[in-house]
Design an enzyme around this catalytic site. Sequence first.
Site, mmCIF file in Angstrom:
data_model
loop_
_atom_site.group_PDB
_atom_site.id
_atom_site.type_symbol
_atom_site.label_atom_id
_atom_site.label_comp_id
_atom_site.label_asym_id
_atom_site.label_seq_id
_atom_site.Cartn_x
_atom_site.Cartn_y
_atom_site.Cartn_z
ATOM 1 N N HIS A 168 0.965 -1.280 -0.048
ATOM 2 C CA HIS A 168 0.591 0.105 -0.098
ATOM 3 C C HIS A 168 0.619 1.502 -0.260
ATOM 4 C CE1 HIS A 168 -3.514 -2.001 0.317
ATOM 5 N NE2 HIS A 168 -3.418 -2.942 1.167
ATOM 6 N N ASP A 376 3.636 9.106 -0.507
ATOM 7 C CA ASP A 376 2.195 8.252 -0.103
ATOM 8 C C ASP A 376 2.180 7.102 -1.024
ATOM 9 O OD1 ASP A 376 0.022 8.004 1.628
ATOM 10 O OD2 ASP A 376 -0.863 10.358 1.623
HETATM 11 C C1 GDG Z 1 -1.907 3.804 3.691
HETATM 12 C C2 GDG Z 1 -0.583 4.499 3.021
HETATM 13 C C3 GDG Z 1 -3.000 4.709 0.611
HETATM 14 C C4 GDG Z 1 -8.799 9.601 8.008
HETATM 15 N N1 GDG Z 1 -9.158 10.618 9.534
HETATM 16 C C5 GDG Z 1 -10.308 9.481 9.536
HETATM 17 C C6 GDG Z 1 -10.489 8.747 8.565
HETATM 18 N N2 GDG Z 1 -9.446 8.569 8.149
HETATM 19 C C7 GDG Z 1 -9.423 7.567 6.699
HETATM 20 C C8 GDG Z 1 -9.602 8.326 5.756
HETATM 21 C C9 GDG Z 1 -9.108 7.470 4.108
HETATM 22 C C10 GDG Z 1 -7.785 6.761 5.425
HETATM 23 O O1 GDG Z 1 -8.254 6.487 7.062
HETATM 24 C C11 GDG Z 1 -6.682 7.090 4.786
HETATM 25 O O2 GDG Z 1 -5.881 6.804 3.850
HETATM 26 P P1 GDG Z 1 -4.804 7.165 3.683
HETATM 27 O O3 GDG Z 1 -4.938 6.501 1.595
HETATM 28 O O4 GDG Z 1 -5.187 9.265 3.233
HETATM 29 O O5 GDG Z 1 -3.698 6.693 3.892
HETATM 30 P P2 GDG Z 1 -2.968 5.887 4.452
HETATM 31 O O6 GDG Z 1 -3.837 5.919 6.593
HETATM 32 O O7 GDG Z 1 -1.685 6.158 4.838
HETATM 33 O O8 GDG Z 1 -2.995 4.960 4.038
HETATM 34 C C12 GDG Z 1 -1.507 5.186 1.212
HETATM 35 C C13 GDG Z 1 -3.792 3.635 2.066
HETATM 36 O O9 GDG Z 1 -3.236 3.147 2.451
HETATM 37 C C14 GDG Z 1 -4.494 2.589 0.856
HETATM 38 O O10 GDG Z 1 -4.140 1.383 -0.194
HETATM 39 O O11 GDG Z 1 -3.654 5.666 0.291
HETATM 40 O O12 GDG Z 1 -1.038 5.546 0.653
HETATM 41 O O13 GDG Z 1 -0.319 5.795 3.364
HETATM 42 O O14 GDG Z 1 -9.989 6.696 4.071
HETATM 43 O O15 GDG Z 1 -11.069 8.835 4.794
HETATM 44 N N3 GDG Z 1 -11.520 7.866 8.719
HETATM 45 C C15 GDG Z 1 -12.651 8.004 9.414
HETATM 46 N N4 GDG Z 1 -11.710 9.515 10.219
HETATM 47 C C16 GDG Z 1 -11.526 10.269 10.820
HETATM 48 O O16 GDG Z 1 -11.349 10.564 11.574
HETATM 49 N N5 GDG Z 1 -13.570 7.809 9.706
#
Ligand code: GDG
Length: 485
Positions: A168, A376
């Site tokens: 990821h 990212d």
């Molecule tokens: C890894 C990789 C890759 C965030 N704050 C809240 C919340 N979130 C949710 C977001 C989103 C998820 O968490 C975060 O996903 P990201 O992709 O932005 O980042 P990582 O956690 O670092 O994820 C990344 C991912 O895996 C998938 O392959 O894209 O590059 O680092 O869905 O909405 N959700 C809730 N409350 C929050 O306060 N419910």
Amino acid sequence: MREDLHKHGSGNLARLVMVSNRLLAPRERVSRAGGLATALREALQRRGGLWFGWSGEVVESPSASARIAEAGNTTYATLDLSPEDYDTYYVGYANSTLWPLCHYRLGLIEFRRAAFHGYQRVNANFAKALLPLLRPDDVVWVHDYHLIPLGAELRKLGVTNRIGFFLHIPFPAKEVFLALPDHLALARALTNYDLIGFQTRNDVEAFLSYLRDETGARIFPSGQFEALGRTTQARALPIGIDTEGFAEIARVAASAPETTRLTRSLGGRSLVIGVDRLDYSKGLPRKIEALGELLEHWSEHRGKVAYLQISPSSRDSVAQYRALRREIDSVAGRVNGRYAEFDWAPVRYLNKGFSRGTLAGFYRVARVGFVTPLRDGMNLVAKEYVAAQDPENPGVLILSRFAGAAGELKTALLVNPFDLDSLADALHRGLTMPLSERITRWEPMFDALRMNPVGVWCDRFLTALTGDAKERSGFSSVLHSAAVV
Ligand code: GDG
């Protein structure tokens, strides 16, 4: 035997066994979870299967066999970790070595041999505990950097099932990967999978160029390669979100009480929103500084803009994350101290999380989505922000060129997150962009997201893994109707 094999499945699909460091337990609230965990649970529930991973518990003497819970047609199998495993495998190797390495932060890396041994030990223990739960026809899908050696450990135990792996996070450029003393061991472990999935072409190229230069691998145009005595394949399979489902959640949330409260509190000011786990890969301090720069150089925005940064803490057990929290507190305090008035503060920094529905409503009313990680793998927040917009009056996405999502969201305002001035410029441009340009930029992004929803991503991965177009997660059509709130 065949009946037994398929008793959980839909149609005659082989059972799916998902393995990830953490899983979303049956009773865990979907509304608090991230998009990926929610989507994986949906995939398993539709198709039936087994989800295996760490329980999140740390206990003195963990059992060697997994705790089983059934919910609907999904079996959840979890293991606890000992304090030593937690320190070496989770805090140590996964989050203090591999995470900074893959995010190009060589200065933050801690290499300890004991951590690597702990990482291998936990992966070996996971494999031993998974073995008795596996059936001959299962398709196994392992997720992320915590579990790179798992496939090789399963192979050592004689498992011949199809096993795929998806990374990821970014795969770093060769010169960066070489800084890891154990680079060859990890590369060798990866070749034990039948498919290694990455977020972007860049990641695939970095991995293959490492293999070519360091191991003399032979690489074929199809993505297949021969290295370290094995032939397997690497593919770019960018992860998506539940585009239509999230758009619908946002449409409904636009009139939810929290959204109304937020809009009222803005008093006609424009909202810039950032939602990032509190992690040094997300570039948080510079985002807040960029707002200060905006107010410094374009004084017309003073009193007219509010920046809402939502950053729930993560990995508080890692020292660098605690230090980051202090740094953000101080930058936010400084920018507010310098520019706030008695009736307005530019930065609203919230060190806590919100439900998915609430976030969707907030995205929808924000004029600018500010997503500028330093690195990212993909970044789902960028995609969620786009999906949440009102097609008649969409906001502007400012996106780091170093997020995997930049490969698909080409009409965002793409920025270099290290360049403070260009971040401030982009904020000004986003806040003043005319409606016609906002629509012209938003439409192709939304179309790109519609082409690759998370269900299709699962299907593509499983098709590539099994070589069988029938072999699908069986849920891509269903996700459209299942609003995940
Ligand atoms: C890894 C990789 C890759 C965030 N704050 C809240 C919340 N979130 C949710 C977001 C989103 C998820 O968490 C975060 O996903 P990201 O992709 O932005 O980042 P990582 O956690 O670092 O994820 C990344 C991912 O895996 C998938 O392959 O894209 O590059 O680092 O869905 O909405 N959700 C809730 N409350 C929050 O306060 N419910």
